[in-house]
Design a protein around this motif. Structure first.
Motif, PDB file in Angstrom:
ATOM      1  N   GLY A  30       0.783  -1.232   0.000  1.00  0.00           N
ATOM      2  CA  GLY A  30       0.000   0.000   0.000  1.00  0.00           C
ATOM      3  C   GLY A  30       0.807   1.270   0.000  1.00  0.00           C
ATOM      4  N   GLU A  31       2.131   1.126   0.098  1.00  0.00           N
ATOM      5  CA  GLU A  31       3.008   2.288   0.193  1.00  0.00           C
ATOM      6  C   GLU A  31       3.136   3.022  -1.145  1.00  0.00           C
ATOM      7  OE1 GLU A  31       6.603   2.144   2.985  1.00  0.00           O
ATOM      8  OE2 GLU A  31       7.492   1.807   1.011  1.00  0.00           O
ATOM      9  N   ARG A  32       3.375   4.329  -1.055  1.00  0.00           N
ATOM     10  CA  ARG A  32       3.788   5.140  -2.206  1.00  0.00           C
ATOM     11  C   ARG A  32       5.260   5.476  -1.957  1.00  0.00           C
ATOM     12  NH1 ARG A  32      -0.486   2.924  -3.336  1.00  0.00           N
ATOM     13  NH2 ARG A  32      -2.206   4.043  -4.294  1.00  0.00           N
ATOM     14  N   HIS A  33       6.132   4.819  -2.683  1.00  0.00           N
ATOM     15  CA  HIS A  33       7.573   4.917  -2.449  1.00  0.00           C
ATOM     16  C   HIS A  33       8.222   5.617  -3.634  1.00  0.00           C
ATOM     17  CE1 HIS A  33      10.985   3.035  -0.036  1.00  0.00           C
ATOM     18  NE2 HIS A  33      11.608   3.720  -0.998  1.00  0.00           N
ATOM     19  N   LEU A  34       8.926   6.685  -3.350  1.00  0.00           N
ATOM     20  CA  LEU A  34       9.546   7.511  -4.387  1.00  0.00           C
ATOM     21  C   LEU A  34      11.023   7.184  -4.508  1.00  0.00           C
ATOM     22  CD1 LEU A  34       9.320   9.954  -6.334  1.00  0.00           C
ATOM     23  CD2 LEU A  34       9.803  11.421  -4.371  1.00  0.00           C
ATOM     24  N   THR A 167      -0.611  -5.833  -7.964  1.00  0.00           N
ATOM     25  CA  THR A 167      -0.530  -5.506  -6.544  1.00  0.00           C
ATOM     26  C   THR A 167       0.583  -4.488  -6.321  1.00  0.00           C
ATOM     27  OG1 THR A 167       0.945  -7.382  -6.139  1.00  0.00           O
ATOM     28  CG2 THR A 167      -1.417  -7.726  -5.762  1.00  0.00           C
ATOM     29  N   ILE A 168       1.525  -4.416  -7.279  1.00  0.00           N
ATOM     30  CA  ILE A 168       2.570  -3.394  -7.213  1.00  0.00           C
ATOM     31  C   ILE A 168       2.773  -2.805  -8.598  1.00  0.00           C
ATOM     32  CG2 ILE A 168       4.405  -5.132  -7.436  1.00  0.00           C
ATOM     33  CD1 ILE A 168       6.109  -3.142  -5.632  1.00  0.00           C
ATOM     34  N   LEU A 169       2.850  -1.492  -8.653  1.00  0.00           N
ATOM     35  CA  LEU A 169       2.947  -0.758  -9.914  1.00  0.00           C
ATOM     36  C   LEU A 169       4.215   0.097  -9.897  1.00  0.00           C
ATOM     37  CD1 LEU A 169       1.711   0.289 -12.592  1.00  0.00           C
ATOM     38  CD2 LEU A 169       0.332   1.872 -11.226  1.00  0.00           C
ATOM     39  N   LEU A 170       5.077  -0.090 -10.912  1.00  0.00           N
ATOM     40  CA  LEU A 170       6.286   0.697 -11.063  1.00  0.00           C
ATOM     41  C   LEU A 170       6.024   1.794 -12.091  1.00  0.00           C
ATOM     42  CD1 LEU A 170       8.957  -2.183 -11.375  1.00  0.00           C
ATOM     43  CD2 LEU A 170       7.851  -1.293  -9.318  1.00  0.00           C
ATOM     44  N   THR A 198       0.286  -1.101  -4.477  1.00  0.00           N
ATOM     45  CA  THR A 198       1.507  -0.445  -4.001  1.00  0.00           C
ATOM     46  C   THR A 198       2.180   0.255  -5.178  1.00  0.00           C
ATOM     47  OG1 THR A 198       1.769  -2.177  -2.345  1.00  0.00           O
ATOM     48  CG2 THR A 198       3.721  -0.850  -2.853  1.00  0.00           C
ATOM     49  N   ILE A 199       2.732   1.437  -4.961  1.00  0.00           N
ATOM     50  CA  ILE A 199       3.364   2.180  -6.056  1.00  0.00           C
ATOM     51  C   ILE A 199       4.812   2.517  -5.710  1.00  0.00           C
ATOM     52  CG2 ILE A 199       3.340   4.319  -7.404  1.00  0.00           C
ATOM     53  CD1 ILE A 199       0.314   4.384  -7.118  1.00  0.00           C
ATOM     54  N   LEU A 200       5.703   2.159  -6.626  1.00  0.00           N
ATOM     55  CA  LEU A 200       7.106   2.582  -6.579  1.00  0.00           C
ATOM     56  C   LEU A 200       7.307   3.485  -7.790  1.00  0.00           C
ATOM     57  CD1 LEU A 200       9.987   2.379  -5.405  1.00  0.00           C
ATOM     58  CD2 LEU A 200      10.330   0.343  -6.819  1.00  0.00           C
ATOM     59  N   MET A 201       7.713   4.737  -7.560  1.00  0.00           N
ATOM     60  CA  MET A 201       7.718   5.728  -8.639  1.00  0.00           C
ATOM     61  C   MET A 201       9.042   6.467  -8.740  1.00  0.00           C
ATOM     62  SD  MET A 201       4.952   8.802  -9.344  1.00  0.00           S
ATOM     63  CE  MET A 201       5.374   9.917  -8.005  1.00  0.00           C
ATOM     64  N   ILE A 202       9.508   6.664  -9.969  1.00  0.00           N
ATOM     65  CA  ILE A 202      10.613   7.566 -10.274  1.00  0.00           C
ATOM     66  C   ILE A 202      10.004   8.870 -10.756  1.00  0.00           C
ATOM     67  CG2 ILE A 202      12.601   7.997 -11.774  1.00  0.00           C
ATOM     68  CD1 ILE A 202      12.856   4.939 -12.107  1.00  0.00           C
TER      69      ILE A 202
END
Length: 246
Positions: A30-34, A167-170, A198-202
């Protein structure tokens, strides 16, 4: 809480150039990780390693507790990992709904059906239209891709990723090259994505990205310099020296 994504001591070299050096990264459900860092820091390379577009030299990647380090990109997608790219990767000769339908087929048994016309699958059309509605493009579903704006193409790429029910989106620089209005539209779209994903974003737009992120990791020359809450990372002197410029 167990991490949904856990990267351990991950390294990658191209010849004598080390682009990823023992990277450790943990992302919670569920995190938004930058992911931030200067150009050439190794951010997109790290995404390519996580998604399976590149093979690592050493280290491991675990998704929902499963070691996926040796799995192909396709198998990782079947395990609910989806991504967007810095350079748009769309089916340029098709309309918007066809692009989303193709993305939907990737995880449906329908993809093995060898008879019938693609255009007659009404249930598939309905699913694709529902996804396009979520990104505000349902009214343009049958428009050829070449007749859409760059911002609409960005939204379509996000729609195609969401179609895979991840479940996780880059997200690799989803705001890059957009006008102010388009950036606001996509920012609102990203903020509305369910926390089940969950989102991992650049992203290089720090004002927008930091407002979006729960946690931040700073990369520099392929190494993790610091990682923590957004405030912890912003306050770290190394962040100011390497990335923020003050």
């Amino acid at each position: 809480m167990s991490p949904i994504l856990e990267v351990s001591d991950l390294s990658k070299s191209f010849g004598g150039l080390k682009v990823t050096k023992g990277v450790n990264l943990s992302v919670n459900p569920g995190e938004r990780h930058l992911l931030i860092g200067p150009n050439g820091a190794g951010k997109t390379t790290l995404f390519n390693l996580i998604a399976g577009d590149l093979a690592s030299d050493s280290g491991s990647i675990r998704l929902n507790g499963k070691n996926i380090t040796k799995l192909t990109t396709a198998k990782r997608a079947q395990l609910d990992l989806a991504r967007t790219y810095q350079i748009l990767t769309l089916f340029g000769k098709d309309n918007l709904i066809s692009n989303v339908k193709l993305a939907l087929l990737g995880k449906m048994s329908l993809r093995w059906k060898c008879w019938g016309a693609f255009s007659t699958e009404r249930a598939l059309d309905k699913k694709a239209l529902d996804i396009l509605e979520k990104v505000g493009l349902d009214s343009k579903a049958y428009l050829p891709l070449e007749q859409t704006s760059y911002g609409e193409k960005r939204r379509l790429e996000i729609a195609m990723a969401l179609a895979q029910n991840p479940t996780i989106l880059l997200l690799d620089e989803p705001l890059a090259g957009l006008s102010t209005e388009e950036r606001e539209t996509i920012t609102t779209l990203l903020q509305g994505i369910n926390r089940a994903i969950t989102i991992l974003m650049i992203e290089h737009d720090m004002a927008v990205a930091l407002a979006f992120a729960d946690r931040v990791t700073l990369l520099h020359y392929g190494e993790v310099i610091t990682s923590g809450t957004r405030q912890e990372v912003v306050n770290d002197p190394r962040t100011k020296e390497i990335y923020l410029g003050h």
